[in-house]
Design an enzyme around this catalytic site. Structure first.
Site, PDB file in Angstrom:
ATOM      1  CG  HIS A 136      -4.212  -0.484   1.869  1.00  0.00           C
ATOM      2  ND1 HIS A 136      -4.354  -1.734   1.308  1.00  0.00           N
ATOM      3  CD2 HIS A 136      -3.007  -0.041   1.457  1.00  0.00           C
ATOM      4  CE1 HIS A 136      -3.283  -2.033   0.594  1.00  0.00           C
ATOM      5  NE2 HIS A 136      -2.448  -1.016   0.678  1.00  0.00           N
ATOM      6  CD  GLU A 163      -3.672   5.600  -0.079  1.00  0.00           C
ATOM      7  OE1 GLU A 163      -3.601   6.817  -0.293  1.00  0.00           O
ATOM      8  OE2 GLU A 163      -2.728   4.813  -0.300  1.00  0.00           O
ATOM      9  CG  ASN A 193       4.486   0.116  -3.144  1.00  0.00           C
ATOM     10  OD1 ASN A 193       5.671  -0.195  -3.240  1.00  0.00           O
ATOM     11  ND2 ASN A 193       3.650  -0.512  -2.333  1.00  0.00           N
TER      12      ASN A 193
END
Length: 289
Positions: free
Chosen positions: A81, A132, A232
């Site tokens: 990240h 991130e 995700n």
């Protein structure tokens, strides 16, 4: 029962590189002569984190870390990240050897934020609490805001510089769904006359979603494997739900629901932080019944 895997599933290249880096370091450090740490959880997968802990890898609490702490002779790995440049500087001052395993695509987004913040305002699209985006925002040096969805993009207070026909750039979290990003961009274009939109979504994300949609036509039910804290994986599960096929999100084989065994053809997919061995274990248990 027939089990079909999506054509694309499991580790993305960035996560695999980060995990392989730490595993290699752990094997080289079997005598525990120096401390081996990751700055924050390496990946959002409990099984992998447990395995690393058993190998002597420790996790640093990113929120409470200060440069005053002494990590001399230790190794600290920056996860995929990434981290803000100010945090990286603190790590280096701690006396540790710092190994940067930031995903190359995240590094590219960091570079975009740094470059364009000199002449424009930077807007990031995605989860404001995700590591991130926090890392990318650090490179914009204060000239940045984060929008999480199209509704927020339409209502959020913009800086006065943008109201006066200033320019802005839009950068996406690499794991955001394309449809979400397009909706955010559309909402912002109505408010900002000079908006440059960068496509920074990782193909690994869209490839997994496309493969899942294709798989859904061939199966009776779907299993999505991955950490429940993984951004995700959660988006991948939402894609599974959107197919209207029965779908479950599990972290490992122990969570396989009994209901799944009433279906003849099961589709398997997995998030980008799900290791191969967990996917194999889930498939094996399904076939064993």
């Amino acid at each position: 029962m027939v089990v079909k895997r999506a054509e694309v599933l499991g580790y993305c290249s960035g996560v695999r590189r980060a995990v392989d880096t730490v595993l290699k370091l752990a094997k080289e450090n079997t005598e525990n002569k120096s401390g081996l740490y990751t700055f924050g959880p390496l990946i959002h997968n409990p099984s992998t984190m447990l395995r690393l802990k058993q190998m002597g890898v420790r996790t640093i609490d990113t929120e409470n870390f200060t440069e005053d702490e002494d990590y001399k002779d230790s190794v600290i790995v920056i996860r995929a990240h990434g981290i803000p440049p100010s945090k990286k500087s603190e790590l280096e001052k701690s006396g540790a050897k710092v190994i940067d395993a930031t995903c190359s695509r995240v590094k590219a987004s960091q570079a975009l934020a740094k470059k364009h913040s000199e002449e424009a305002f930077v807007i990031l699209a995605g989860d404001k609490n995700h590591g991130e985006l926090i890392s990318i925002a650090g490179y914009a040096e204060g000239k940045c805001l984060i929008v999480q969805n199209a509704e927020e993009a339409a209502l959020i207070d913009l800086p006065s510089s943008l109201s006066a026909n200033g320019s802005a750039v839009l950068i996406a979290q690499t794991t955001i769904k394309e449809s979400e990003y397009e909706a955010i961009a559309s909402a912002l274009k109505k408010r900002i006359s000079d908006l440059k939109v960068f496509n920074t979504i990782c193909p690994a994300t869209s490839d997994r979603q496309a493969a899942l949609k294709k798989l859904a036509y061939e199966v009776d039910a779907l299993l999505v494997i991955g950490g429940k804290n993984s951004a995700n994986t959660k988006r991948l599960f939402q894609t599974a739900v959107d197919t209207k096929k029965p779908a479950w999100l599990i972290e490992d084989a122990s969570e396989i629901p009994k209901e799944i065994f009433s279906y003849s053809v099961i589709g398997l997919t997995a998030g980008a932080s799900t290791p191969d061995f967990i996917i194999d274990e889930v498939e094996k248990k399904l076939l064993e019944g």
